[in-house]
Design a protein around this motif. Sequence first.
Motif, PDB file in Angstrom:
ATOM      1  N   PRO A   1     -21.418 -12.821 -57.380  1.00 11.39           N
ATOM      2  CA  PRO A   1     -21.581 -11.474 -57.915  1.00 11.39           C
ATOM      3  C   PRO A   1     -22.625 -10.622 -57.197  1.00 11.39           C
ATOM      4  O   PRO A   1     -22.556  -9.392 -57.254  1.00 11.39           O
ATOM      5  CB  PRO A   1     -21.965 -11.698 -59.375  1.00 11.39           C
ATOM      6  N   ALA A   2     -23.559 -11.225 -56.508  1.00  6.29           N
ATOM      7  CA  ALA A   2     -24.592 -10.441 -55.818  1.00  6.29           C
ATOM      8  C   ALA A   2     -23.991  -9.487 -54.783  1.00  6.29           C
ATOM      9  O   ALA A   2     -24.479  -8.374 -54.604  1.00  6.29           O
ATOM     10  CB  ALA A   2     -25.605 -11.360 -55.150  1.00  6.29           C
ATOM     11  N   ASP A   3     -22.910  -9.934 -54.115  1.00  2.55           N
ATOM     12  CA  ASP A   3     -22.273  -9.058 -53.123  1.00  2.55           C
ATOM     13  C   ASP A   3     -20.793  -8.804 -53.445  1.00  2.55           C
ATOM     14  O   ASP A   3     -20.027  -8.379 -52.601  1.00  2.55           O
ATOM     15  CB  ASP A   3     -22.416  -9.620 -51.704  1.00  2.55           C
ATOM     16  N   TYR A   4     -20.413  -9.047 -54.708  1.00  4.06           N
ATOM     17  CA  TYR A   4     -19.046  -8.793 -55.176  1.00  4.06           C
ATOM     18  C   TYR A   4     -18.001  -9.490 -54.308  1.00  4.06           C
ATOM     19  O   TYR A   4     -16.980  -8.910 -53.942  1.00  4.06           O
ATOM     20  CB  TYR A   4     -18.747  -7.294 -55.237  1.00  4.06           C
ATOM     21  N   SER A   5     -18.231 -10.749 -53.973  1.00  3.63           N
ATOM     22  CA  SER A   5     -17.269 -11.516 -53.194  1.00  3.63           C
ATOM     23  C   SER A   5     -16.983 -12.827 -53.916  1.00  3.63           C
ATOM     24  O   SER A   5     -17.578 -13.124 -54.953  1.00  3.63           O
ATOM     25  CB  SER A   5     -17.798 -11.789 -51.782  1.00  3.63           C
ATOM     26  N   ALA A   6     -16.061 -13.591 -53.361  1.00  5.04           N
ATOM     27  CA  ALA A   6     -15.727 -14.897 -53.928  1.00  5.04           C
ATOM     28  C   ALA A   6     -15.180 -15.783 -52.820  1.00  5.04           C
ATOM     29  O   ALA A   6     -14.530 -15.309 -51.893  1.00  5.04           O
ATOM     30  CB  ALA A   6     -14.701 -14.752 -55.040  1.00  5.04           C
ATOM     31  N   ASP A   7     -15.455 -17.075 -52.931  1.00  7.68           N
ATOM     32  CA  ASP A   7     -14.845 -18.066 -52.052  1.00  7.68           C
ATOM     33  C   ASP A   7     -13.669 -18.663 -52.805  1.00  7.68           C
ATOM     34  O   ASP A   7     -13.783 -19.008 -53.978  1.00  7.68           O
ATOM     35  CB  ASP A   7     -15.832 -19.170 -51.679  1.00  7.68           C
ATOM     36  N   VAL A   8     -12.537 -18.774 -52.115  1.00  9.49           N
ATOM     37  CA  VAL A   8     -11.310 -19.278 -52.721  1.00  9.49           C
ATOM     38  C   VAL A   8     -10.827 -20.470 -51.919  1.00  9.49           C
ATOM     39  O   VAL A   8     -10.739 -20.402 -50.690  1.00  9.49           O
ATOM     40  CB  VAL A   8     -10.225 -18.173 -52.730  1.00  9.49           C
ATOM     41  N   SER A   9     -10.500 -21.560 -52.605  1.00 10.39           N
ATOM     42  CA  SER A   9      -9.956 -22.729 -51.923  1.00 10.39           C
ATOM     43  C   SER A   9      -8.444 -22.586 -51.819  1.00 10.39           C
ATOM     44  O   SER A   9      -7.757 -22.392 -52.827  1.00 10.39           O
ATOM     45  CB  SER A   9     -10.292 -24.008 -52.688  1.00 10.39           C
ATOM     46  N   LEU A  10      -7.926 -22.643 -50.597  1.00 14.69           N
ATOM     47  CA  LEU A  10      -6.484 -22.601 -50.364  1.00 14.69           C
ATOM     48  C   LEU A  10      -5.953 -23.972 -49.975  1.00 14.69           C
ATOM     49  O   LEU A  10      -4.805 -24.103 -49.556  1.00 14.69           O
ATOM     50  CB  LEU A  10      -6.164 -21.578 -49.270  1.00 14.69           C
ATOM     51  N   THR A  11      -6.780 -25.003 -50.119  1.00 12.82           N
ATOM     52  CA  THR A  11      -6.369 -26.355 -49.787  1.00 12.82           C
ATOM     53  C   THR A  11      -5.156 -26.730 -50.622  1.00 12.82           C
ATOM     54  O   THR A  11      -5.160 -26.582 -51.831  1.00 12.82           O
ATOM     55  CB  THR A  11      -7.517 -27.359 -50.062  1.00 12.82           C
ATOM     56  N   GLY A  12      -4.110 -27.153 -49.965  1.00 12.56           N
ATOM     57  CA  GLY A  12      -2.889 -27.539 -50.637  1.00 12.56           C
ATOM     58  C   GLY A  12      -1.960 -26.385 -50.968  1.00 12.56           C
ATOM     59  O   GLY A  12      -0.900 -26.596 -51.542  1.00 12.56           O
TER      60      GLY A  12
END
Length: 57
Positions: free
Chosen positions: A40-51
Motif C-alpha cells: 500500500p505504500a506505493d499502491y502496488s502488489a506482487d502477484v504469483s503467476l506460478t502454475g
Amino acid sequence: MTTSPRTLMRVSTCLNPTRGLYEQLLALLEGITPQVEAHPADYSADVSLTGAPGSWV
C-alpha cells in the motif's frame, strides 16, 4: 526433489491512484490468484503467476 521456478509480476496503479482504485485492483488480482502481496505504500502488489496457464504468462 525438484521445484518449479516461481513467476512473479509487480502490478502498479495509475499515476494518480486513490485508495478506492487500489482496493479494486487488489480485488481483481485476488480473483485471478490467491497469492497477492499488497504494497500500500506505493499502491502496488506482487502477484504469483506460478502454475498459471501459459497464455497468461
